[in-house]
Design a protein around this motif. Structure first.
Motif, short mmCIF file in Angstrom:
data_model
loop_
_atom_site.label_atom_id
_atom_site.label_comp_id
_atom_site.label_asym_id
_atom_site.label_seq_id
_atom_site.Cartn_x
_atom_site.Cartn_y
_atom_site.Cartn_z
N UNK A 197 52.27 42.37 35.38
CA UNK A 197 52.75 41.69 36.58
C UNK A 197 51.60 41.11 37.40
N UNK A 198 50.56 41.89 37.63
CA UNK A 198 49.42 41.41 38.40
C UNK A 198 49.23 42.17 39.69
N UNK A 199 48.64 41.49 40.66
CA UNK A 199 48.32 42.11 41.94
C UNK A 199 49.60 42.23 42.77
N UNK A 200 49.93 43.44 43.16
CA UNK A 200 51.12 43.69 43.96
C UNK A 200 51.07 42.86 45.23
N UNK A 201 52.10 42.04 45.46
CA UNK A 201 52.21 41.23 46.66
C UNK A 201 51.47 39.91 46.63
N UNK A 202 50.79 39.60 45.53
CA UNK A 202 50.03 38.35 45.44
C UNK A 202 50.91 37.23 44.89
N UNK A 203 50.69 36.01 45.39
CA UNK A 203 51.49 34.85 44.98
C UNK A 203 51.37 34.53 43.50
N UNK A 204 50.26 34.92 42.86
CA UNK A 204 50.06 34.59 41.45
C UNK A 204 50.61 35.66 40.50
N UNK A 205 51.13 36.73 41.04
CA UNK A 205 51.67 37.80 40.20
C UNK A 205 52.94 37.33 39.51
N UNK A 206 53.21 37.90 38.36
CA UNK A 206 54.42 37.57 37.62
C UNK A 206 54.18 37.66 36.12
N UNK A 207 55.22 37.42 35.35
CA UNK A 207 55.11 37.58 33.89
C UNK A 207 54.49 36.35 33.22
N UNK A 208 53.18 36.15 33.43
CA UNK A 208 52.48 35.04 32.80
C UNK A 208 51.05 35.45 32.53
N UNK A 209 50.22 34.52 32.06
CA UNK A 209 48.88 34.87 31.59
C UNK A 209 47.81 34.84 32.68
N UNK A 210 48.11 34.37 33.87
CA UNK A 210 47.12 34.29 34.95
C UNK A 210 47.50 35.21 36.10
N UNK A 211 47.62 36.50 35.82
CA UNK A 211 48.06 37.47 36.81
C UNK A 211 46.95 37.87 37.77
N UNK A 212 45.70 37.84 37.32
CA UNK A 212 44.55 38.26 38.12
C UNK A 212 43.44 37.24 37.93
N UNK A 213 42.75 36.86 39.01
CA UNK A 213 41.66 35.90 38.90
C UNK A 213 40.33 36.56 39.26
N UNK A 214 39.29 36.13 38.54
CA UNK A 214 37.95 36.70 38.69
C UNK A 214 36.93 35.60 38.95
N UNK A 215 35.94 35.93 39.76
CA UNK A 215 34.86 35.00 40.06
C UNK A 215 33.60 35.82 40.32
N UNK A 216 32.48 35.34 39.83
CA UNK A 216 31.21 36.03 40.03
C UNK A 216 30.71 35.79 41.46
N UNK A 217 30.31 36.86 42.13
CA UNK A 217 29.76 36.74 43.49
C UNK A 217 28.53 35.83 43.49
N UNK A 218 27.80 35.82 42.38
CA UNK A 218 26.62 34.98 42.28
C UNK A 218 26.99 33.49 42.38
N UNK A 219 28.16 33.11 41.89
CA UNK A 219 28.62 31.72 41.99
C UNK A 219 28.98 31.37 43.44
N UNK A 220 29.60 32.31 44.13
CA UNK A 220 29.94 32.09 45.54
C UNK A 220 28.65 31.96 46.35
N UNK A 221 27.67 32.82 46.07
CA UNK A 221 26.38 32.76 46.76
C UNK A 221 25.70 31.41 46.51
#
Length: 142
Positions: free
Chosen positions: A28-52
């Motif tokens: 399902x994904x992250x409880x209460x998150x708009x992207x949650x659901x029965x699909x392949x993009x349930x959780x998103x990841x990003x490196x802090x180094x890229x944000x920096x």
């Protein structure tokens, strides 16, 4: 390798709000998150180094501003092959399902931040085993 920020949002295409912990639900994904659901993009990841790197280039951004659920330190997400399994903390198991994404139009994040790195740097996964993750939890690959 560790989690340095967690975030969630109720609407897609918006910045996410930072939180200290997230509950991830199997297939399902992250409880209460708009992207949650029965699909392949349930959780998103990003490196802090890229944000920096964005901050160094003069963008006024912080964790959650690129709509990532998990920001990490020490993981180059986009180099992980599809199908890689990733442990978050003591409970959660994720499978990497997509690297990058195609944006058909510029989202609110692009207009608010001046750039959006998720199409180039973001990685997505689905929850194989749920549980709670917290800022500071370890990340283990494979």
């Amino acid at each position: 390798m560790k989690i340095v920020s967690l975030a969630t949002s109720l609407k897609k295409g918006t910045r996410k709000t930072k939180v200290d912990e997230l509950r991830l639900v199997e297939d399902h994904g992250v409880e209460g998150d708009a992207h949650a659901g029965p699909w392949h993009r349930q959780v998103s990841f990003l490196a802090a180094e890229q944000i920096a790197g964005c901050v160094e280039r003069g963008l006024s951004v912080d964790f959650g501003d690129f709509a990532e659920n998990v920001a990490s330190e020490g993981v180059d997400w986009k180099t992980l092959p599809l199908g890689t399994q990733v442990n978050l903390g003591d409970e959660v198991l994720i499978e990497i399902t997509q690297i990058g994404k195609e944006c058909h139009k510029k989202c609110a994040i692009y207009y608010q931040a001046g750039d959006c790195i998720m199409p180039r740097e973001g990685v997505f996964g689905r929850v194989l085993k749920g549980g709670t993750v917290r800022v500071g939890d370890a990340i283990r690959i494979g």
